[in-house]
Design an enzyme around this catalytic site. Structure first.
Site, short mmCIF file in Angstrom:
data_model
loop_
_atom_site.label_atom_id
_atom_site.label_comp_id
_atom_site.label_asym_id
_atom_site.label_seq_id
_atom_site.Cartn_x
_atom_site.Cartn_y
_atom_site.Cartn_z
N LYS A 1 0.82 -1.21 0.00
CA LYS A 1 0.00 0.00 0.00
C LYS A 1 0.86 1.27 0.00
CE LYS A 1 -4.30 -1.95 1.68
NZ LYS A 1 -3.96 -3.37 1.89
C1 LIG Z 1 -4.61 -4.47 1.21
C2 LIG Z 1 -3.86 -5.73 1.10
C3 LIG Z 1 -4.22 -6.74 0.17
C4 LIG Z 1 -5.44 -6.62 -0.73
O1 LIG Z 1 -5.34 -5.60 -1.67
P1 LIG Z 1 -6.61 -5.14 -2.52
O2 LIG Z 1 -6.14 -4.00 -3.33
O3 LIG Z 1 -7.65 -4.75 -1.50
O4 LIG Z 1 -7.05 -6.29 -3.32
C5 LIG Z 1 -3.43 -7.86 0.08
N1 LIG Z 1 -2.35 -8.03 0.89
C6 LIG Z 1 -1.99 -7.11 1.79
C7 LIG Z 1 -0.80 -7.38 2.66
C8 LIG Z 1 -2.71 -5.93 1.94
O5 LIG Z 1 -2.34 -5.02 2.83
#
Ligand SMILES: *Cc1c(COP(=O)(O)O)cnc(C)c1O
Length: 466
Positions: A112
């Protein structure tokens, strides 16, 4: 570039307004009216670039009515400088034609950061020019909160309030948020669950009067288009490293809200030769059930070893459905209203078959996660997967992708963030990276509040002297 709403009723907006607005006024999500296209010749040139330079090229057409070239280069350069690996998104080989792209070298050790480090800087630039101040209000069960806080800690025009459920997030995750002592960062532990925190956010967005005229409320959740845009870059980076445009490449993506994998879909539509996009879910598998059975239907939430993918509905899925329904906003509006009412939809069989040419899917149980972590550690001299990434690896190996096509699994978090799965696999708990190793000694700052909207709004008002 103009952006339109998936539900066809809201006005088309430019990038800046889309970034600041979040949800469209008709309840839809914003999406570019048309996408830039890259020819094979152009992609060959892109293949020579390092990550920040590639990011400038990919992002430029999306933001050209907002940033000039010098500003764009400066912001993107600053963004990816904070990553702790020279390649920014390095590829590690697990097997023949099987790679993981490590997206966990940012400040909070999860993918993220790629989007939120950029979004924080873009927001600050926009607000500064407008001479406005914004409040970001969010709820987190872990990852999103810390990435948003790290993305905004240096912002001059943003105050960020992140709520987490008191005593219900892991210690590492809490400390990643509460040890950021910047004046504009406000952590709140709510005496309640994650759902209670989310309900407070929703209600606050519905009635923003507590902020008066002086502040604008901004959402940085994964429906914000700017986040998807930032994530398109690493699909290009990986595929170009592995032989695109001459060669096709497939991706397996651990998925919750369908944000990350939707960025892969956008990359494909921009001309990147993506063969397959594999949707990898845990047992909260609404997306897997759609791709396997043409049933997009809500079920009870179940906690798993991969908590960042524990969702009941996938907020970005609407963006794919919009394309599937030939970009007919009116039709999509009816579909989403039907889903809100009944909790279940399916699509025309021909359209469903067409979607499955590109997409495949798989679901992992916690047992699958543990055994995949163990297996990869055994096969690759102790290489550790985090539980979310393990779901991507299992999906890549389950879905029949021909061995001649490289497959890239997106490693969405560093294993140190989710030690429970590692310990269950009988492996030694990983250590924090050196630059974070004193996390458990750093002073923390947060306030505990009751699950109460008036109390929350009073807290925000007094914090900001409103
Ligand atoms: C947010 C997250 C996901 C999922 O991502 P999306 O964009 O919601 O599909 C997967 N793995 C981790 C570690 C995350 O923080």
């Amino acid at each position: 570039m103009k952006y339109i709403s998936t539900r066809g009723q809201a006005p088309a907006l430019g990038f800046e307004d889309v970034m600041l607005t979040g949800l469209a006024s008709d309840g839809g999500l914003y999406i570019p009216e048309s996408l830039p296209q890259y020819s094979a010749e152009e992609m060959k040139k892109l293949a020579e670039l390092d990550y920040p330079s590639l990011a400038v090229e990919i992002v430029r057409p999306f933001v050209s009515d907002f940033l000039n070239e010098a500003k764009l280069q400066q912001i993107v350069g600053d963004t990816y400088k904070v990553f702790r690996h020279k390649a920014v998104a390095p590829l590690t080989q697990l097997g023949t034609n099987e790679w993981v792209m490590e997206l966990f070298h940012g400040p909070t050790l999860a993918f993220k950061d790629f989007a939120l480090q950029l979004l924080g800087r873009l927001l600050d630039e926009s607000l500064g020019r407008r001479n406005e101040k914004a409040v970001i209000l969010g709820a987190t069960s872990g990852d999103t909160g810390s990435a948003a806080i790290e993305g905004c800690r240096a912002c001059e025009h943003v105050d960020i309030f992140i709520m987490h459920p008191h005593n219900r997030v892991s210690e590492v995750q809490r400390r990643q948020m509460t040890t950021v002592l910047a004046d504009n960062v406000h952590n709140i532990a709510i005496e309640g669950t994650f759902d209670d925190c989310q309900a407070l956010v929703k209600a606050s967005f519905a009635d923003q009067s507590f902020l008066g005229e002086k502040r604008r409320l901004v959402a940085v959740n994964s429906i914000n288009w700017a986040r998807i845009m930032a994530q398109v870059v690493y699909y290009f980076y990986a595929a170009l490293s592995l032989g695109a445009p001459e060669k096709e490449v497939s991706f397996s993506v651990p998925t919750g809200n369908f944000g990350d994998i939707f960025a892969g879909y956008i990359a494909k539509k921009m001309g990147l030769p993506v063969k397959k996009l594999i949707v990898a879910t845990n047992c909260n598998d609404i997306l897997h059930r759609f791709f396997a059975d043409n049933s997009y239907s809500k079920e009870q939430l179940a906690p798993t070893l991969s908590p960042s993918m524990d969702i009941m509905v996938s907020s970005n899925f609407e963006r794919l459905l919009f394309d599937v329904q030939d970009r007919n906003g009116e039709q999509l509006k009816l579909m989403m209203e039907a889903f809100d009412k009944t909790g279940s939809i399916s699509i025309d069989n021909n359209r469903w078959q067409a979607v499955k040419v590109l997409f495949d899917s798989d679901r992992s149980s916690d047992e699958d996660v543990v055994s995949t972590i163990k297996q990869v550690s055994d096969d690759c001299s102790g290489y550790l997967l985090d539980p979310h990434t393990a779901i991507g690896v299992k999906a890549a190996r389950t879905c029949s992708v021909d061995v001649a096509t490289p497959i890239v699994i997106l490693a969405t978090a560093h294993p140190v963030k989710f030690p429970e799965a590692i310990v269950r696999a009988g492996l030694r708990e990983p250590e924090l990276p050196v630059w974070l190793s004193d996390l458990h000694e750093r002073p923390e700052k947060y306030d505990v509040l009751k699950d109460d909207m008036k109390g929350l709004h009073g807290y925000i008002q007094s914090t900001l002297n409103l």
